[in-house]
Each structure stands twice: as C-alpha cells, then as structure tokens.
Design a protein around this motif. Sequence first.
Motif, short mmCIF file in Angstrom:
data_model
loop_
_atom_site.label_atom_id
_atom_site.label_comp_id
_atom_site.label_asym_id
_atom_site.label_seq_id
_atom_site.Cartn_x
_atom_site.Cartn_y
_atom_site.Cartn_z
N ILE A 177 0.83 -1.19 0.00
CA ILE A 177 0.00 0.00 0.00
C ILE A 177 0.87 1.25 0.00
O ILE A 177 0.49 2.29 -0.54
N SER A 178 2.09 1.16 0.55
CA SER A 178 3.02 2.28 0.52
C SER A 178 3.42 2.61 -0.91
O SER A 178 3.60 3.77 -1.27
N ASP A 179 3.60 1.58 -1.76
CA ASP A 179 3.91 1.81 -3.17
C ASP A 179 2.76 2.53 -3.86
O ASP A 179 2.96 3.47 -4.63
N TRP A 180 1.53 2.06 -3.60
CA TRP A 180 0.36 2.67 -4.24
C TRP A 180 0.22 4.13 -3.84
O TRP A 180 -0.19 4.97 -4.67
N HIS A 181 0.56 4.45 -2.60
CA HIS A 181 0.42 5.82 -2.13
C HIS A 181 1.36 6.78 -2.86
O HIS A 181 1.15 7.99 -2.85
N GLY A 182 2.36 6.24 -3.51
CA GLY A 182 3.27 7.07 -4.29
C GLY A 182 2.73 7.42 -5.67
O GLY A 182 3.36 8.19 -6.41
N GLU A 183 1.60 6.83 -6.04
CA GLU A 183 1.03 7.07 -7.37
C GLU A 183 -0.34 7.73 -7.21
O GLU A 183 -1.37 7.10 -7.33
N GLY A 184 -0.34 8.99 -6.91
CA GLY A 184 -1.58 9.69 -6.62
C GLY A 184 -2.20 10.34 -7.85
O GLY A 184 -1.57 10.51 -8.88
N THR A 185 -3.46 10.69 -7.71
CA THR A 185 -4.18 11.42 -8.74
C THR A 185 -4.03 12.93 -8.49
O THR A 185 -3.64 13.36 -7.41
N ALA A 186 -4.35 13.73 -9.49
CA ALA A 186 -4.29 15.18 -9.34
C ALA A 186 -5.37 15.64 -8.36
O ALA A 186 -6.43 15.03 -8.27
N PRO A 187 -5.13 16.73 -7.63
CA PRO A 187 -6.14 17.22 -6.69
C PRO A 187 -7.38 17.70 -7.42
O PRO A 187 -7.30 18.30 -8.49
N LEU A 188 -8.52 17.41 -6.83
CA LEU A 188 -9.79 17.86 -7.39
C LEU A 188 -9.97 19.36 -7.21
O LEU A 188 -10.51 20.06 -8.07
N LEU A 189 -9.54 19.87 -6.07
CA LEU A 189 -9.71 21.28 -5.74
C LEU A 189 -8.38 21.80 -5.18
O LEU A 189 -8.16 21.75 -3.98
N PRO A 190 -7.50 22.30 -6.04
CA PRO A 190 -6.22 22.82 -5.55
C PRO A 190 -6.42 23.88 -4.49
O PRO A 190 -7.38 24.67 -4.55
N PRO A 191 -5.55 23.93 -3.48
CA PRO A 191 -5.75 24.84 -2.35
C PRO A 191 -5.92 26.30 -2.74
O PRO A 191 -6.65 27.04 -2.07
N GLU A 192 -5.27 26.73 -3.82
CA GLU A 192 -5.36 28.14 -4.20
C GLU A 192 -6.75 28.54 -4.70
O GLU A 192 -7.07 29.72 -4.84
N ARG A 193 -7.60 27.54 -4.96
CA ARG A 193 -8.95 27.84 -5.43
C ARG A 193 -9.97 27.84 -4.29
O ARG A 193 -11.17 27.88 -4.53
N ALA A 194 -9.48 27.78 -3.06
CA ALA A 194 -10.40 27.68 -1.93
C ALA A 194 -9.94 28.55 -0.77
O ALA A 194 -8.76 28.80 -0.57
N VAL A 195 -10.93 29.00 0.00
CA VAL A 195 -10.67 29.59 1.31
C VAL A 195 -10.78 28.46 2.31
O VAL A 195 -11.81 27.79 2.38
N LYS A 196 -9.73 28.21 3.05
CA LYS A 196 -9.72 27.05 3.95
C LYS A 196 -9.31 27.48 5.35
O LYS A 196 -8.41 28.29 5.53
N ILE A 197 -10.00 26.92 6.35
CA ILE A 197 -9.65 27.22 7.73
C ILE A 197 -9.87 25.97 8.59
O ILE A 197 -10.66 25.09 8.24
N PHE A 198 -9.15 25.92 9.68
CA PHE A 198 -9.37 24.93 10.74
C PHE A 198 -9.81 25.71 11.96
O PHE A 198 -9.05 26.52 12.48
#
Length: 306
Positions: A177-198
């Motif tokens: 599963i560590s190998d698979w985690h190295g092959e990710g998909t592109a982000p659906l919503l890049p951070p610069e397109r959102a206002v984000k807060i915790f």
Amino acid sequence: MPDVKQAVLIAGPTASGKSALALALADRLGGTIVNADSMQVYAGLRVITARPTAEEEARAQHMLYGHVDAAESYSTGQWLREVTQVLDDIAAAGRVPIVVGGTGLYFKVLTEGIAAVPAIPAEIRESVRERLARDGVSSLYTELTALDPVTAARLMPLDRSRIARALEVVLATGRSISDWHGEGTAPLLPPERAVKIFVTLERTQLVSRIEARFAAMMQAGALDEVRALAARDLDPLLPAMKAHGVPWLIRHLKGEIPLDEAVAGSIMDTRRYAKRQHTWFRGQMKDWPMVPIERALDVITGALTD
C-alpha cells in the motif's frame, strides 16, 4: 475538474461549531453545504453522529449527508468520486460550495489528490475480516510484516483497521500500500482555489461542548438509534459500528455496563478524537490557518471578498 471559482473548506474538531458556522455562511452567501465527515454519511444515525437537523437542512441545501447504509464500508475514494459530481452540480448552479467536516483525510484527498489503489475484490476483503475475527490482529500483523515490512513498521501492532486494509491491498495487488500511495491522482480542488480554515476552541470550552452535546444527543433519541443499529447484527468492524458513542451504548444495551458508564466512555472517546483531529491537521495540513470559532465567519467572508 469541476469549474469551482471559489470554495470554502471548514475543518475542525468535533463539537467545535463547524456546522453552525457553515449554515451561517450559507445563509450569507446562498451557498451549498457539502459533508466532509465520514460518520455523517450514514443513514439512520442522524443524532449519534450530530448530523444537521431536518430544520437546519431546510434552511440551506446540504449534500452527501445520511445517504449511505450502515452495512456499507464507505471509503475515502467513494467520497471523492461523489464530491466530484456534487461540485460540478454546485458550479453549474452558480452557488458557492461550503465543504465542512472533521475527517481530515477527506480534505487531504480533495486538495492534494488520492492514492490510486485499485478496488479490493470482495472475497479477499471478507477473507481478511473473517481471519481477523477468528485469529486476532496479531496473526494478521505477522503476515503483513512478512509481505509488506515497510508498511508494517509504520503501523501500531494492534491497529486492526489499518493492518487489515494493508494486508488486503498486498494480497489483492501484490504491491505494498506504501507503493500505491506514491502514485496519486491530481487534486480535485487545488488549495489556491479555496478559502480554507481549521476552527479552534479553547480546550475547556471544547470539553464543555462535547459533554453538553452528548447529553443533548441522549435526550434526542441517540439510544434508540443505536438500539436499531444493534438489532441489525452488523460486522463490528464496519465504520458505522465504530461511530463515537455506538460501541459504548451497544455494551449498555447488552447489559454489560450501566448507562452512566456508557455515556462517560462515549464522551471520553470523543474528547480523545477531538485532540487527534487537532494534532493531525497541525501535522498534515500545515498551510491551513487555525482560526478561533468566534472569528471564523468574518475571516472567511473577508477572504472571499479580497
């Protein structure tokens, strides 16, 4: 990728007031609230998972709440596929998506992409779960150590869910599963397109909110919800069966512990989870501003108009 010009992402610990903040923001913007809480997707568990009430859902459009049966093991990948369509629909309607919840992994895959792990055949998943129930987690951990020592070294030896998941992947695909985690998909919503807060809350105030909310849950019928869930005799490893309060209240319904002990245990689990949420975001999502809940509405609306 959905054509979302601006989105609002609201994360925070359980009972911090995220849902009320999202609703106030939806009132102000005419926005659509999108669930990013892995327990609030389940039907029949509105009270025990603190889903928005029917009255709150009537005030603003809510998506991805209470639409999954408790017998299903709903995954992060499923949520991402569904939220893709939801964001498309919101964009087409010209509304602002307000994604709110406490499941950090949902926000991580939304803004960073997801590992491309193939679907696990049902027979392999069922076999691993049967062996986990029959032989215990130590047996599976030993097997995982032999097949995937890198992942095994990263996991706690008693982490039942993650060990079972890692073993399923290596048995189904022949790859770690560590190998698979190295092959990710592109982000659906890049951070610069959102206002984000915790959103944050002073610790004693958060504890008081957790205690008060659980008391309100009990008055609103949480025990009846859990009684109906327990009557289905579902696999205890299913996510819905591990929602905060469910295991403790099931033990009470079985006559194993008194109600006050079940309530106290549920509250303690919730407090520990809130602490883990804060720690996880601080470590995993370092670019998310941490904003006191009382300032959050002004911070978000200000950022949207900048």
